[in-house]
Write a protein that holds these residues in place. Structure first.
Motif, mmCIF file in Angstrom:
data_model
loop_
_atom_site.group_PDB
_atom_site.id
_atom_site.type_symbol
_atom_site.label_atom_id
_atom_site.label_comp_id
_atom_site.label_asym_id
_atom_site.label_seq_id
_atom_site.Cartn_x
_atom_site.Cartn_y
_atom_site.Cartn_z
ATOM 1 N N UNK A 191 100.558 21.658 -30.513
ATOM 2 C CA UNK A 191 100.839 21.863 -31.943
ATOM 3 C C UNK A 191 99.722 22.583 -32.689
ATOM 4 N N UNK A 192 98.926 23.371 -31.996
ATOM 5 C CA UNK A 192 97.802 24.075 -32.632
ATOM 6 C C UNK A 192 98.276 25.459 -33.053
ATOM 7 N N UNK A 193 98.100 25.807 -34.300
ATOM 8 C CA UNK A 193 98.609 27.087 -34.809
ATOM 9 C C UNK A 193 97.924 28.257 -34.075
ATOM 10 N N UNK A 194 98.697 29.229 -33.597
ATOM 11 C CA UNK A 194 98.123 30.243 -32.708
ATOM 12 C C UNK A 194 97.307 31.342 -33.379
ATOM 13 N N UNK A 195 96.542 30.959 -34.420
ATOM 14 C CA UNK A 195 95.516 31.871 -34.931
ATOM 15 C C UNK A 195 94.163 31.458 -34.347
ATOM 16 N N UNK A 196 94.096 30.237 -33.783
ATOM 17 C CA UNK A 196 92.839 29.725 -33.230
ATOM 18 C C UNK A 196 92.744 30.110 -31.751
ATOM 19 N N UNK A 198 92.321 29.125 -28.519
ATOM 20 C CA UNK A 198 93.080 28.717 -27.321
ATOM 21 C C UNK A 198 94.583 29.013 -27.459
ATOM 22 N N UNK A 199 95.265 28.556 -28.525
ATOM 23 C CA UNK A 199 96.698 28.861 -28.602
ATOM 24 C C UNK A 199 96.976 30.357 -28.771
ATOM 25 N N UNK A 200 96.057 31.074 -29.441
ATOM 26 C CA UNK A 200 96.250 32.523 -29.582
ATOM 27 C C UNK A 200 96.206 33.191 -28.208
ATOM 28 N N UNK A 201 95.227 32.782 -27.392
ATOM 29 C CA UNK A 201 95.107 33.383 -26.059
ATOM 30 C C UNK A 201 96.325 33.035 -25.206
ATOM 31 N N UNK A 202 96.778 31.775 -25.273
ATOM 32 C CA UNK A 202 97.953 31.391 -24.472
ATOM 33 C C UNK A 202 99.156 32.246 -24.877
ATOM 34 N N UNK A 203 99.372 32.358 -26.177
ATOM 35 C CA UNK A 203 100.523 33.119 -26.684
ATOM 36 C C UNK A 203 100.439 34.589 -26.263
ATOM 37 N N UNK A 204 99.235 35.167 -26.357
ATOM 38 C CA UNK A 204 99.088 36.581 -26.014
ATOM 39 C C UNK A 204 99.237 36.828 -24.513
ATOM 40 N N UNK A 205 98.668 35.921 -23.720
ATOM 41 C CA UNK A 205 98.801 36.091 -22.257
ATOM 42 C C UNK A 205 100.279 36.015 -21.884
#
Ligand code: NAD
Length: 349
Positions: A191-196, A198-205
Protein backbone atom coordinates in the motif's frame (compact mmCIF):
# COMPACT_ATOMS: atom_id res chain seq x y z
CA UNK A 1 -10.59 -1.09 28.84
CA UNK A 2 -12.45 0.73 26.07
CA UNK A 3 -10.92 3.65 24.21
CA UNK A 4 -11.95 6.02 21.46
CA UNK A 5 -8.96 6.95 19.32
CA UNK A 6 -8.76 9.36 16.42
CA UNK A 7 -6.07 8.13 14.04
CA UNK A 8 -5.23 10.80 11.47
CA UNK A 9 -3.93 9.89 8.01
CA UNK A 10 -5.35 6.38 8.34
CA UNK A 11 -6.01 6.07 4.60
CA UNK A 12 -2.31 6.54 3.77
CA UNK A 13 0.53 4.04 3.65
CA UNK A 14 1.57 3.69 7.30
CA UNK A 15 -1.75 4.94 8.69
CA UNK A 16 -3.71 2.15 6.98
CA UNK A 17 -1.44 -0.46 8.60
CA UNK A 18 -1.89 1.21 12.00
CA UNK A 19 -5.68 1.43 11.63
CA UNK A 20 -5.89 -2.23 10.55
CA UNK A 21 -3.72 -3.36 13.47
CA UNK A 22 -5.77 -1.43 16.05
CA UNK A 23 -9.18 -2.37 14.61
CA UNK A 24 -8.26 -6.07 14.53
CA UNK A 25 -6.32 -6.24 17.81
CA UNK A 26 -8.66 -4.17 19.98
CA UNK A 27 -12.32 -4.93 19.16
CA UNK A 28 -13.32 -2.96 22.28
CA UNK A 29 -11.66 0.25 21.02
CA UNK A 30 -13.51 2.67 18.71
CA UNK A 31 -11.17 3.72 15.91
CA UNK A 32 -11.96 6.87 13.98
CA UNK A 33 -9.88 7.30 10.84
CA UNK A 34 -9.68 11.02 10.04
CA UNK A 35 -8.28 11.62 6.56
CA UNK A 36 -8.62 14.23 3.83
CA UNK A 37 -8.00 11.65 1.10
CA UNK A 38 -5.30 13.57 -0.74
CA UNK A 39 -3.60 11.85 -3.70
CA UNK A 40 -1.81 9.70 -1.05
CA UNK A 41 -4.95 8.61 0.82
CA UNK A 42 -6.92 5.69 -0.52
CA UNK A 43 -9.85 3.90 1.14
CA UNK A 44 -9.05 0.81 -0.95
CA UNK A 45 -6.21 0.37 1.56
CA UNK A 46 -8.78 -0.49 4.24
CA UNK A 47 -11.31 -2.57 2.27
CA UNK A 48 -10.76 -5.58 4.54
CA UNK A 49 -11.80 -3.78 7.74
CA UNK A 50 -14.25 -1.09 6.56
CA UNK A 51 -17.32 -3.01 7.80
CA UNK A 52 -16.00 -3.74 11.27
CA UNK A 53 -18.23 -2.28 14.01
CA UNK A 54 -15.32 -0.62 15.84
CA UNK A 55 -14.18 1.33 12.74
CA UNK A 56 -15.43 4.64 11.38
CA UNK A 57 -14.06 6.83 8.58
CA UNK A 58 -14.40 10.63 8.70
CA UNK A 59 -13.31 12.66 5.69
CA UNK A 60 -11.79 15.92 6.86
CA UNK A 61 -8.90 18.33 6.61
CA UNK A 62 -6.68 18.90 9.65
CA UNK A 63 -5.87 22.42 8.40
CA UNK A 64 -9.52 23.37 9.04
CA UNK A 65 -9.48 24.37 12.74
CA UNK A 66 -13.24 24.84 13.05
CA UNK A 67 -13.95 21.43 11.60
CA UNK A 68 -11.37 19.77 13.85
CA UNK A 69 -12.71 21.49 17.00
CA UNK A 70 -16.28 20.44 16.15
CA UNK A 71 -15.20 16.85 15.41
CA UNK A 72 -13.40 16.55 18.76
CA UNK A 73 -16.43 17.97 20.62
CA UNK A 74 -18.78 15.60 18.81
CA UNK A 75 -16.70 12.43 19.02
CA UNK A 76 -15.03 13.04 22.43
CA UNK A 77 -11.94 10.93 21.62
CA UNK A 78 -9.76 10.00 24.57
CA UNK A 79 -6.57 9.75 22.50
CA UNK A 80 -5.05 10.81 19.20
CA UNK A 81 -2.49 9.02 17.05
CA UNK A 82 -1.43 11.61 14.50
CA UNK A 83 0.02 10.44 11.18
CA UNK A 84 -1.68 12.73 8.62
CA UNK A 85 0.98 14.64 6.74
CA UNK A 86 2.32 15.63 3.40
CA UNK A 87 5.12 13.07 3.28
CA UNK A 88 7.10 13.28 0.04
CA UNK A 89 10.40 15.23 0.11
CA UNK A 90 10.34 15.97 -3.65
CA UNK A 91 6.87 17.50 -3.39
CA UNK A 92 8.03 19.61 -0.41
CA UNK A 93 10.78 21.08 -2.58
CA UNK A 94 8.28 22.22 -5.22
CA UNK A 95 5.50 23.25 -2.79
CA UNK A 96 6.83 23.95 0.72
CA UNK A 97 3.80 25.95 1.88
CA UNK A 98 1.48 22.95 1.58
CA UNK A 99 3.83 21.13 3.97
CA UNK A 100 3.72 24.01 6.45
CA UNK A 101 -0.08 24.06 6.27
CA UNK A 102 -0.67 20.32 6.76
CA UNK A 103 2.30 19.29 8.86
CA UNK A 104 2.65 22.35 11.10
CA UNK A 105 -0.73 24.15 11.16
CA UNK A 106 -2.63 20.85 10.95
CA UNK A 107 -0.73 19.49 13.95
CA UNK A 108 -1.32 22.67 15.97
CA UNK A 109 -5.05 22.50 15.15
CA UNK A 110 -5.18 18.95 16.52
CA UNK A 111 -3.20 19.94 19.62
CA UNK A 112 -5.58 22.86 20.26
CA UNK A 113 -8.67 20.70 19.86
CA UNK A 114 -7.22 18.07 22.23
CA UNK A 115 -6.14 20.73 24.75
CA UNK A 116 -9.64 22.21 24.80
CA UNK A 117 -11.46 18.87 25.04
CA UNK A 118 -9.21 17.32 27.68
CA UNK A 119 -8.69 20.49 29.79
CA UNK A 120 -8.38 19.72 33.52
CA UNK A 121 -8.07 16.01 32.87
CA UNK A 122 -4.91 15.62 30.79
CA UNK A 123 -3.61 12.54 32.69
CA UNK A 124 -6.38 10.39 31.22
CA UNK A 125 -5.46 11.23 27.62
CA UNK A 126 -2.62 10.76 25.17
CA UNK A 127 -1.54 12.66 22.06
CA UNK A 128 0.88 10.56 20.01
CA UNK A 129 2.77 12.20 17.12
CA UNK A 130 4.27 9.90 14.49
CA UNK A 131 7.39 11.53 13.08
CA UNK A 132 10.47 10.83 11.01
CA UNK A 133 14.23 10.38 11.51
CA UNK A 134 14.73 13.05 8.84
CA UNK A 135 14.34 15.75 11.55
CA UNK A 136 17.87 14.84 12.72
CA UNK A 137 19.52 15.84 9.43
CA UNK A 138 22.22 13.83 7.69
CA UNK A 139 24.98 11.54 8.95
CA UNK A 140 28.45 10.94 7.51
CA UNK A 141 29.73 7.40 7.13
CA UNK A 142 29.72 6.77 10.90
CA UNK A 143 27.26 7.17 13.77
CA UNK A 144 23.54 6.85 14.35
CA UNK A 145 20.67 9.08 15.39
CA UNK A 146 19.63 8.68 19.03
CA UNK A 147 16.72 10.32 20.83
CA UNK A 148 19.09 13.07 22.03
CA UNK A 149 20.55 13.94 18.60
CA UNK A 150 19.96 17.66 17.89
CA UNK A 151 17.42 18.52 15.24
CA UNK A 152 18.97 19.66 11.97
CA UNK A 153 16.37 19.30 9.20
CA UNK A 154 17.41 20.08 5.62
CA UNK A 155 14.36 19.66 3.40
CA UNK A 156 11.07 21.59 3.67
CA UNK A 157 9.46 18.22 4.56
CA UNK A 158 11.81 17.49 7.45
CA UNK A 159 11.69 21.13 8.60
CA UNK A 160 7.88 20.91 8.79
CA UNK A 161 8.01 17.62 10.72
CA UNK A 162 10.67 19.04 13.08
CA UNK A 163 8.46 22.05 13.69
CA UNK A 164 5.44 19.86 14.45
CA UNK A 165 7.54 17.77 16.89
CA UNK A 166 8.54 20.99 18.67
CA UNK A 167 4.89 22.09 18.93
CA UNK A 168 3.92 18.71 20.43
CA UNK A 169 6.65 19.05 23.08
CA UNK A 170 5.70 22.68 23.71
CA UNK A 171 2.07 21.66 24.41
CA UNK A 172 3.34 19.08 26.90
CA UNK A 173 5.63 21.59 28.65
CA UNK A 174 3.29 24.59 28.52
CA UNK A 175 -0.17 23.13 29.03
CA UNK A 176 0.50 19.66 30.44
CA UNK A 177 -0.95 17.74 27.49
CA UNK A 178 0.32 14.11 27.76
CA UNK A 179 2.28 13.47 24.60
CA UNK A 180 4.64 10.94 23.09
CA UNK A 181 6.64 11.12 19.83
CA UNK A 182 8.33 8.48 17.71
CA UNK A 183 10.84 9.13 14.94
CA UNK A 184 11.09 6.32 12.43
CA UNK A 185 13.36 5.46 9.53
CA UNK A 186 12.18 4.72 5.95
CA UNK A 187 9.27 2.29 5.74
CA UNK A 188 8.53 -0.21 2.99
CA UNK A 189 5.72 -2.69 2.38
CA UNK A 190 2.28 -2.98 0.83
CA UNK A 191 0.00 0.00 0.00
CA UNK A 192 2.94 2.39 -0.51
CA UNK A 193 2.21 5.13 -3.04
CA UNK A 194 4.51 4.61 -6.05
CA UNK A 195 6.23 7.99 -5.91
CA UNK A 196 8.58 6.58 -3.24
CA UNK A 197 11.71 4.62 -4.21
CA UNK A 198 10.67 0.98 -3.69
CA UNK A 199 7.10 0.98 -5.09
CA UNK A 200 8.16 3.32 -7.92
CA UNK A 201 10.94 0.93 -8.93
CA UNK A 202 8.63 -2.11 -8.72
CA UNK A 203 6.01 -0.38 -10.87
CA UNK A 204 8.57 0.77 -13.45
CA UNK A 205 10.32 -2.60 -13.68
CA UNK A 206 6.95 -4.30 -14.13
CA UNK A 207 6.14 -1.89 -16.99
CA UNK A 208 9.65 -1.93 -18.51
CA UNK A 209 10.15 1.77 -17.78
CA UNK A 210 13.39 3.49 -16.71
CA UNK A 211 14.13 3.35 -12.96
CA UNK A 212 15.24 6.88 -12.02
CA UNK A 213 18.06 6.93 -9.43
CA UNK A 214 19.17 10.23 -7.90
CA UNK A 215 22.88 11.14 -8.28
CA UNK A 216 25.04 8.02 -8.12
CA UNK A 217 22.63 6.09 -5.90
CA UNK A 218 25.03 6.38 -2.96
CA UNK A 219 22.55 7.77 -0.42
CA UNK A 220 22.03 5.40 2.50
CA UNK A 221 18.68 4.73 4.17
CA UNK A 222 17.66 2.44 7.01
CA UNK A 223 14.60 0.43 5.90
CA UNK A 224 11.88 -0.93 8.15
CA UNK A 225 8.93 -3.22 7.30
CA UNK A 226 5.82 -1.07 7.68
CA UNK A 227 4.02 -3.67 9.80
CA UNK A 228 6.93 -3.56 12.27
CA UNK A 229 6.46 0.21 12.46
CA UNK A 230 2.74 -0.26 13.14
CA UNK A 231 3.59 -2.74 15.90
CA UNK A 232 6.04 -0.27 17.42
CA UNK A 233 3.33 2.42 17.36
CA UNK A 234 0.95 0.05 19.18
CA UNK A 235 3.57 -0.63 21.89
CA UNK A 236 4.58 3.02 22.28
CA UNK A 237 0.95 4.17 22.38
CA UNK A 238 0.17 1.76 25.21
CA UNK A 239 3.45 1.60 27.13
CA UNK A 240 5.63 4.55 26.10
CA UNK A 241 6.53 7.06 28.81
CA UNK A 242 4.63 10.35 28.65
CA UNK A 243 6.79 13.17 27.31
CA UNK A 244 9.32 10.73 25.84
CA UNK A 245 10.62 10.21 22.33
CA UNK A 246 11.33 6.78 20.82
CA UNK A 247 13.44 6.13 17.74
CA UNK A 248 12.23 3.28 15.52
CA UNK A 249 14.50 1.64 12.94
CA UNK A 250 15.44 -1.60 11.30
CA UNK A 251 19.26 -1.69 11.76
CA UNK A 252 19.08 -2.23 8.02
CA UNK A 253 21.16 0.25 6.01
CA UNK A 254 21.24 0.11 2.23
CA UNK A 255 22.61 2.41 -0.45
CA UNK A 256 19.85 3.19 -2.93
CA UNK A 257 21.75 1.50 -5.73
CA UNK A 258 22.36 -1.76 -3.81
CA UNK A 259 18.72 -1.81 -2.83
CA UNK A 260 17.60 -1.35 -6.44
CA UNK A 261 19.99 -4.08 -7.63
CA UNK A 262 18.45 -6.48 -5.09
CA UNK A 263 14.95 -5.48 -6.13
CA UNK A 264 15.86 -6.00 -9.81
CA UNK A 265 17.06 -9.55 -9.01
CA UNK A 266 13.83 -10.34 -7.13
CA UNK A 267 11.70 -9.02 -10.02
CA UNK A 268 13.72 -10.83 -12.70
CA UNK A 269 12.87 -14.07 -10.89
CA UNK A 270 9.21 -13.25 -10.20
CA UNK A 271 8.55 -12.01 -13.73
CA UNK A 272 10.58 -14.87 -15.23
CA UNK A 273 12.82 -12.47 -17.12
CA UNK A 274 16.48 -13.21 -18.00
CA UNK A 275 18.84 -12.52 -15.09
CA UNK A 276 20.14 -8.92 -15.23
CA UNK A 277 17.42 -7.59 -17.53
CA UNK A 278 15.75 -5.29 -14.95
CA UNK A 279 19.12 -3.69 -14.05
CA UNK A 280 19.31 -2.35 -17.62
CA UNK A 281 16.38 -0.05 -16.75
CA UNK A 282 18.43 1.87 -14.15
CA UNK A 283 18.77 5.53 -15.22
CA UNK A 284 20.76 8.04 -13.19
CA UNK A 285 19.07 11.46 -12.88
CA UNK A 286 20.20 14.81 -11.42
CA UNK A 287 20.42 14.53 -7.65
CA UNK A 288 17.68 15.90 -5.40
CA UNK A 289 18.55 19.36 -4.02
CA UNK A 290 19.91 19.11 -0.45
CA UNK A 291 19.82 15.30 -0.60
CA UNK A 292 20.86 13.94 2.83
CA UNK A 293 23.67 11.39 2.45
CA UNK A 294 22.89 8.91 5.20
CA UNK A 295 20.26 8.21 7.86
CA UNK A 296 20.69 5.52 10.50
CA UNK A 297 18.61 4.96 13.59
CA UNK A 298 19.67 3.68 16.98
CA UNK A 299 16.47 2.00 18.24
CA UNK A 300 18.00 0.55 21.42
CA UNK A 301 15.78 2.55 23.76
CA UNK A 302 12.61 1.07 22.23
CA UNK A 303 14.14 -2.40 22.20
CA UNK A 304 15.43 -2.29 25.80
CA UNK A 305 12.60 -0.37 27.50
CA UNK A 306 9.58 -1.66 25.61
CA UNK A 307 10.84 -4.96 24.15
CA UNK A 308 10.18 -4.17 20.47
CA UNK A 309 12.35 -5.70 17.74
CA UNK A 310 11.88 -5.82 13.96
CA UNK A 311 10.35 -9.13 12.88
CA UNK A 312 11.43 -9.47 9.26
CA UNK A 313 14.73 -9.75 7.42
CA UNK A 314 14.90 -7.21 4.58
CA UNK A 315 15.17 -9.74 1.73
CA UNK A 316 12.06 -11.56 2.97
CA UNK A 317 10.20 -8.26 3.37
CA UNK A 318 11.18 -7.15 -0.14
CA UNK A 319 9.87 -10.41 -1.62
CA UNK A 320 6.57 -10.03 0.25
CA UNK A 321 6.33 -6.43 -0.96
CA UNK A 322 6.99 -7.36 -4.59
CA UNK A 323 4.40 -10.16 -4.34
CA UNK A 324 1.83 -7.72 -2.98
CA UNK A 325 2.34 -5.27 -5.88
CA UNK A 326 2.25 -8.03 -8.48
CA UNK A 327 -0.95 -9.46 -6.98
CA UNK A 328 -2.72 -6.10 -6.61
CA UNK A 329 -2.70 -4.68 -10.12
CA UNK A 330 -6.07 -2.97 -9.65
CA UNK A 331 -4.74 -0.99 -6.68
CA UNK A 332 -1.62 -0.01 -8.64
CA UNK A 333 -3.57 1.00 -11.74
CA UNK A 334 -6.02 2.98 -9.63
CA UNK A 335 -3.33 5.06 -7.91
CA UNK A 336 -1.12 5.53 -10.97
CA UNK A 337 -3.83 6.94 -13.21
CA UNK A 338 -4.73 10.65 -13.36
CA UNK A 339 -2.76 12.95 -11.04
CA UNK A 340 0.13 10.49 -10.63
CA UNK A 341 0.94 10.61 -14.34
CA UNK A 342 1.07 14.41 -14.31
CA UNK A 343 3.33 14.42 -11.25
CA UNK A 344 5.62 11.73 -12.68
CA UNK A 345 6.07 13.48 -16.00
CA UNK A 346 6.89 16.80 -14.29
CA UNK A 347 9.37 15.16 -11.92
CA UNK A 348 11.34 12.88 -14.25
CA UNK A 349 10.86 14.09 -17.83
P1 NAD B 1 1.23 9.05 3.19
O1 NAD B 1 1.59 10.22 2.35
O2 NAD B 1 1.16 7.69 2.57
O3 NAD B 1 -0.17 9.28 3.90
C1 NAD B 1 -0.53 10.51 4.47
C2 NAD B 1 -2.02 10.48 4.75
O4 NAD B 1 -2.38 11.75 5.33
C3 NAD B 1 -2.87 10.33 3.48
O5 NAD B 1 -3.88 9.37 3.70
C4 NAD B 1 -3.46 11.71 3.25
O6 NAD B 1 -4.73 11.69 2.64
C5 NAD B 1 -3.54 12.23 4.70
N1 NAD B 1 -3.53 13.70 4.74
C6 NAD B 1 -2.67 14.54 4.10
N2 NAD B 1 -3.00 15.81 4.34
C7 NAD B 1 -4.08 15.79 5.16
C8 NAD B 1 -4.89 16.80 5.75
N3 NAD B 1 -4.63 18.10 5.53
N4 NAD B 1 -5.91 16.44 6.54
C9 NAD B 1 -6.19 15.12 6.76
N5 NAD B 1 -5.48 14.12 6.20
C10 NAD B 1 -4.43 14.45 5.41
O7 NAD B 1 2.28 9.07 4.38
P2 NAD B 1 2.98 7.88 5.17
O8 NAD B 1 4.21 7.51 4.45
O9 NAD B 1 1.98 6.87 5.51
O10 NAD B 1 3.43 8.64 6.49
C11 NAD B 1 2.55 8.75 7.60
C12 NAD B 1 3.25 9.51 8.71
O11 NAD B 1 4.43 8.82 9.10
C13 NAD B 1 3.68 10.91 8.30
O12 NAD B 1 3.45 11.76 9.39
C14 NAD B 1 5.16 10.77 8.02
O13 NAD B 1 5.84 11.98 8.27
C15 NAD B 1 5.55 9.70 9.00
N6 NAD B 1 6.71 8.87 8.60
C16 NAD B 1 6.74 8.28 7.36
C17 NAD B 1 7.83 7.45 7.04
C18 NAD B 1 7.89 6.72 5.71
O14 NAD B 1 8.88 6.06 5.42
N7 NAD B 1 6.85 6.77 4.87
C19 NAD B 1 8.86 7.27 7.95
C20 NAD B 1 8.79 7.89 9.19
C21 NAD B 1 7.70 8.67 9.51
Amino acid sequence: MTKKIIITGGAGFIGSHVVRLFVNTYPNYQIINLDKLTYAGNLMNLKDIEDKPNYKFVKGDITDAQFIDALFQEEQPDSVIHLAAESHVDRSISNPLEFVMTNVIGTVNLLNAAKELWKGNYEQHRFYHVSTDEVYGALGEEGMFTETTSYDPHSPYSASKASSDHFVRAYQDTYGLQTVISNCSNNYGSHHFPEKLIPLAINNIKNNLPIPIYGKGENVRDWLWVEDHARAIDIIFHEGKTGDTYNIGGHNEWTNIDLIHTLCNVLDKKLKRPEGSSKKLITYVTDRAGHDLRYAIDAQKLEKELGWTPSLQFEEGLEKTVDWYLNNEEWLENVTSGQYKEYYEKQYN
